[in-house]
Enzyme design. Structure first.
Site, PDB file in Angstrom:
ATOM      1  CG  HIS A  75      -1.800  -1.107   1.436  1.00 44.94           C
ATOM      2  ND1 HIS A  75      -2.979  -1.271   0.730  1.00 44.94           N
ATOM      3  CD2 HIS A  75      -1.729  -2.168   2.280  1.00 44.94           C
ATOM      4  CE1 HIS A  75      -3.595  -2.362   1.144  1.00 44.94           C
ATOM      5  NE2 HIS A  75      -2.864  -2.936   2.075  1.00 44.94           N
TER       6      HIS A  75
HETATM    7  O1  RIB Z   1      -4.511  -0.102   5.003  1.00 40.70           O
HETATM    8  C1  RIB Z   1      -3.143  -0.094   4.702  1.00 40.70           C
HETATM    9  C2  RIB Z   1      -2.418   0.871   5.583  1.00 40.70           C
HETATM   10  O2  RIB Z   1      -2.560   0.465   6.929  1.00 40.70           O
HETATM   11  C3  RIB Z   1      -0.903   0.878   5.320  1.00 40.70           C
HETATM   12  O3  RIB Z   1      -0.396   2.148   5.621  1.00 40.70           O
HETATM   13  C4  RIB Z   1      -0.383  -0.136   6.300  1.00 40.70           C
HETATM   14  O4  RIB Z   1       0.969   0.133   6.690  1.00 40.70           O
HETATM   15  C5  RIB Z   1      -1.300   0.094   7.464  1.00 40.70           C
HETATM   16  O5  RIB Z   1      -0.779   1.172   8.216  1.00 40.70           O
END
Ligand code: RIB
Ligand code: CA
Length: 311
Positions: free
Chosen positions: A238
């Site tokens: 992500h």
């Molecule tokens: O939903 C994904 C996010 O939540 C990313 O930033 C992961 O590191 C968690 O923090």
């Protein structure tokens, strides 16, 4: 040069994101600030220091921020393991750098005030620090080029059916930043980040480099969590997708949307809701929401950079 400050809760995918910034020659990484999210602030801060050391960037100042969300109890999940790096934190060399004596909000303010060019803030954890910065020091808004925020889910979430983790942890902070504030935001939601997941061939190629080998070693626990929770057996990086957009504006294709954030405690808690009923009126708050990209080119570029090549 692209001046960046990364606000983060490392976090396995945060580690890939920080490494991508460190591996990108056009990035001037001014600072890293940490927030509680994937794990508590002591771990996220120690992990940030050690990830920067792994990437040869112990010179980048690191300041610790919020220990908890604005107004609601701490909540989280086990996606990143009990050390925040998939159980691999012990294996990466400990940084010799020390945490900045300032708190995250003060470091953000100082860095922004000192910069003679606008700064992009990449927020890849809960938005508590960013909301606090904008509430306590509104004058720095003039120094922020834009916020690139990994968070939200327009068609649904990852931590619950309706909410993405970063927004779910601190919905009140997310609402401040995405709805009530006027700083330009590019939102990178799970709608696009889930499409940028990578598999074993990509990870095996990354593991042929010293830094890549350590990053990949962090991923098994995280991948097992995603397989269990959302039935995906690949690696969803992500945060690196948000950093890629911060480095190369426009690499993600965005749509301007008016957003709302569900700050209730019901099944929709932490949901980011897009109002598509009619176009935004002039002057109305909109967010540039990334909903499309050339995924193969993007993940290929990230791999090349993480492997130490700038092609
Ligand atoms: O939903 C994904 C996010 O939540 C990313 O930033 C992961 O590191 C968690 O923090
Ligand atoms: Ca994160």
């Amino acid at each position: 040069m692209r001046r960046l400050i990364i606000d983060t809760d490392p976090g396995v995918d945060d580690a890939f994101a920080i490494a991508l910034a460190c591996a990108s020659p056009e990035v001037d990484l001014l600072a890293v600030t940490t927030v509680a999210g994937n794990i508590g602030i002591e771990h996220t801060t120690r992990n940030a220091l050690n990830i920067l050391a792994l990437c040869g960037r112990e010179d980048v100042p690191v300041a610790a921020g919020a220990h908890r969300p604005f107004s609601r109890p701490v909540r989280g999940d086990d996606a990143h393991g009990n050390d925040g790096l998939g159980g691999h934190a012990y294996a990466i060399p400990a940084s010799t750098a020390v945490v900045d004596k300032r708190d995250a909000v003060t470091l953000l303010k100082d860095m922004l005030e000192a910069s003679d060019e606008p700064v992009t803030i990449v927020a890849i954890g809960p938005l508590t620090n960013i909301a606090l910065l904008l509430a306590a020091h509104p004058s720095v808004k003039a120094k922020i080029d834009r916020l690139v925020v990994m968070g939200g889910g327009i068609e649904g979430g990852n931590i619950t059916p309706s909410a993405e983790f970063n927004v779910w942890v601190d919905p009140e902070a997310a609402r401040r930043v995405l709805v009530e504030e006027d700083v330009p935001v590019t939102l990178v939601p799970v709608d696009i980040t889930m499409r940028c997941a990578v598999g074993d061939p990509w990870l095996n190629e990354l593991a042929t480099t010293p830094v890549g080998r350590e990053l990949v070693a962090m991923t098994p626990h995280y991948r097992a969590f995603y397989l269990e929770e959302v039935g995906r057996d690949d690696f969803v990086m992500h945060d690196a997708i948000a950093v890629a957009e911060a480095i190369e504006p426009g690499v993600l294709r965005t749509t301007q949307l008016r957003l709302e954030v569900d700050c209730t405690d019901g099944p929709g808690s932490g949901a980011t809701i897009a109002d598509r009923r009619k176009p935004a009126s002039p002057g109305e708050r909109v967010v540039d929401v990334a909903l499309d990209a050339d995924v193969e080119a993007l993940t290929g570029t990230i791999l090349s950079r993480l492997r130490g090549r700038s092609d």
